[in-house]
Design an enzyme around this catalytic site. Structure first.
Site, PDB file in Angstrom:
ATOM      1  N   HIS A 103       8.144 104.956 120.255  1.00 56.66           N
ATOM      2  CA  HIS A 103       8.185 103.798 121.144  1.00 56.66           C
ATOM      3  C   HIS A 103       6.879 103.012 121.075  1.00 56.66           C
ATOM      4  O   HIS A 103       6.897 101.775 121.115  1.00 56.66           O
ATOM      5  CB  HIS A 103       8.435 104.249 122.588  1.00 56.66           C
ATOM      6  CG  HIS A 103       9.879 104.428 122.929  1.00 56.66           C
ATOM      7  ND1 HIS A 103      10.517 103.713 123.915  1.00 56.66           N
ATOM      8  CD2 HIS A 103      10.829 105.252 122.409  1.00 56.66           C
ATOM      9  CE1 HIS A 103      11.791 104.081 123.990  1.00 56.66           C
ATOM     10  NE2 HIS A 103      11.996 105.033 123.083  1.00 56.66           N
ATOM     11  N   VAL A 107       6.387  98.726 118.995  1.00 56.84           N
ATOM     12  CA  VAL A 107       5.982  97.576 119.806  1.00 56.84           C
ATOM     13  C   VAL A 107       4.485  97.347 119.590  1.00 56.84           C
ATOM     14  O   VAL A 107       3.666  98.156 120.016  1.00 56.84           O
ATOM     15  CB  VAL A 107       6.265  97.793 121.308  1.00 56.84           C
ATOM     16  CG1 VAL A 107       5.917  96.525 122.095  1.00 56.84           C
ATOM     17  CG2 VAL A 107       7.714  98.182 121.535  1.00 56.84           C
ATOM     18  N   SER A 113      -0.339 101.195 123.300  1.00 60.54           N
ATOM     19  CA  SER A 113       0.022 100.231 124.349  1.00 60.54           C
ATOM     20  C   SER A 113       1.081 100.816 125.282  1.00 60.54           C
ATOM     21  O   SER A 113       1.184 100.398 126.435  1.00 60.54           O
ATOM     22  CB  SER A 113       0.512  98.918 123.726  1.00 60.54           C
ATOM     23  OG  SER A 113       1.550  99.150 122.796  1.00 60.54           O
ATOM     24  N   HIS A 226      16.116 113.822 116.053  1.00 57.00           N
ATOM     25  CA  HIS A 226      17.098 114.141 117.088  1.00 57.00           C
ATOM     26  C   HIS A 226      17.622 115.565 116.966  1.00 57.00           C
ATOM     27  O   HIS A 226      18.453 115.995 117.765  1.00 57.00           O
ATOM     28  CB  HIS A 226      18.267 113.151 117.030  1.00 57.00           C
ATOM     29  CG  HIS A 226      17.909 111.779 117.514  1.00 57.00           C
ATOM     30  ND1 HIS A 226      18.773 110.708 117.456  1.00 57.00           N
ATOM     31  CD2 HIS A 226      16.767 111.308 118.065  1.00 57.00           C
ATOM     32  CE1 HIS A 226      18.176 109.641 117.953  1.00 57.00           C
ATOM     33  NE2 HIS A 226      16.957 109.981 118.327  1.00 57.00           N
ATOM     34  N   THR A 227      17.133 116.291 115.993  1.00 55.64           N
ATOM     35  CA  THR A 227      17.502 117.708 115.881  1.00 55.64           C
ATOM     36  C   THR A 227      16.947 118.524 117.042  1.00 55.64           C
ATOM     37  O   THR A 227      17.402 119.640 117.290  1.00 55.64           O
ATOM     38  CB  THR A 227      17.004 118.288 114.545  1.00 55.64           C
ATOM     39  OG1 THR A 227      17.463 119.630 114.418  1.00 55.64           O
ATOM     40  CG2 THR A 227      15.491 118.295 114.448  1.00 55.64           C
TER      41      THR A 227
END
Length: 360
Positions: A103, A107, A113, A226-227
């Site tokens: 994330h 960005v 940030s 995502h494992t």
């Protein structure tokens, strides 16, 4: 089919080798101003080596494996011990730290940030409401400040913490080059616009990754994180009960898996379910195997398997754990280098990760 898989396997190996050579060249440039990329040698012959290096270096080329060797020699030890201790208490923090890093990087680049906490910041964005791990980074930063004051950026700490979270979870190790600075701007509006939210189509996902210098292979490989992750039932309820406004479940979901999810999510939309239904605590390739069985929790995950551009990579990675491991490390290095503030006079070294430094 086997011939096609072999071709893709060879392609992945070529990309791994290319990335290795790029990393070696970048390190050489950073550690020795006399070494320049071959394609630029003729165009810079009239400049001194130092002048040419400064003009040609991309921001990530200012990063170095030895950046803190003399100023904060135990930095990586501090980060690893803290991350390991937290994950031993709660294994779900491994995925949380990797997600927090992602994330941050999509960005404004990897500038911490996401750590800034003020009205209208990325941290307050709708897309950030389920993010965790802020306290871990804050505590690491506090310990680092005691031993190496005003030296180490929050961006570097978060990048290394994501690597160590992967290792503690059983995933690969990779060297993290340091030298990132912390950004001074953080926007919830930008976060809500730029961060994937789990309902995009593959074309949109590919474009999001390309906008950050990442390719289709990086998309499929980094999705493999995502494992070990989780998602709230709120994020998948539309697939269970009203897919695309049909008032029916998503037909691509395996029937037994669908019924299992309905039972788990019946109590509350705030219940969390594992992204990997078979080995949620192990960093492995079961995530890809599950996609082949129509057991992808998020629609964005399942679409990776059915789309002609990404599906072949899913098939290869499902059966080649060593390839997944090595490419995940390479793709994470690329992720950690996105939009870094590493040039002189860019960014700052925050004293606290949650706020920019005050002018005194």
């Amino acid at each position: 089919m086997k011939s096609k898989q072999f071709t893709l396997f060879a392609l992945i190996l070529v990309q791994i080798l290319e990335q290795f050579m790029i990393n070696v060249l970048a390190i050489n440039i950073n550690n020795n101003n006399n070494i320049l990329p071959l394609e630029h040698v003729t165009t810079t012959s009239l400049l001194t080596n130092n002048e040419a290096s400064k003009l040609l270096l991309s921001p990530e080329s200012y990063l170095s494996l030895s950046h803190y060797h003399s100023t904060c020699p135990d930095l990586e030890g501090i980060i690893h011990r803290q991350v390991q201790a937290w994950i031993r208490k709660d294994y779900t923090f491994a995925a949380s730290l990797i997600r927090l890093h992602f994330h941050d990087c999509v960005v404004r680049g990897c500038d911490a940030s996401i750590m800034l906490s003020h009205k209208g910041s990325e941290r307050r964005a709708k897309v950030s409401k389920t993010l965790r791990g802020f306290r871990i980074i804050d505590e690491i930063k506090a310990e680092v400040e005691k031993k190496c004051p005003k030296t180490v950026s929050c961006a570097d700490i978060l990048t290394a913490a994501a690597r160590d979270a992967t290792v503690v979870a059983g995933g690969p190790f990779w060297e993290v080059p340091f030298g990132r600075k912390d950004g001074k701007i953080s926007s919830a509006r930008e976060a809500n616009r730029l961060v994937p939210q789990g309902h995009e189509n593959v074309t949109t996902l590919i474009q999001i990754f390309r906008d950050h210098g990442l390719n289709i292979l990086d998309l499929v490989v980094l999705s493999g994180a995502h494992t070990i992750g989780r998602s709230s039932c709120d994020a998948i309820n539309h697939r269970l009960h009203n897919f695309n406004g049909t008032r029916k479940a998503d037909p691509s979901l395996d029937t037994k898996y669908l019924n299992s999810l309905k039972k788990k999510c019946a109590a509350s939309s705030h219940v969390y379910v594992d992204l990997d239904a078979t080995t949620p605590r192990i960093f492995d390739t079961a995530y890809y195997t599950n996609l082949g069985r129509n057991m992808g929790l998020l629609s964005t995950d399942q679409l990776l398997n059915s789309d002609a551009r990404t599906g072949p990579f899913v098939s290869v990675l499902a059966s080649q754990p060593l390839v997944f491991s090595s490419q995940f490390a390479a793709s994470m290095v690329k992720l950690g280098n996105i939009g870094v503030l590493a040039r002189p006079n860019e960014g700052e070294i925050r004293f606290k990760c949650s706020s920019v430094n005050r002018a005194y």
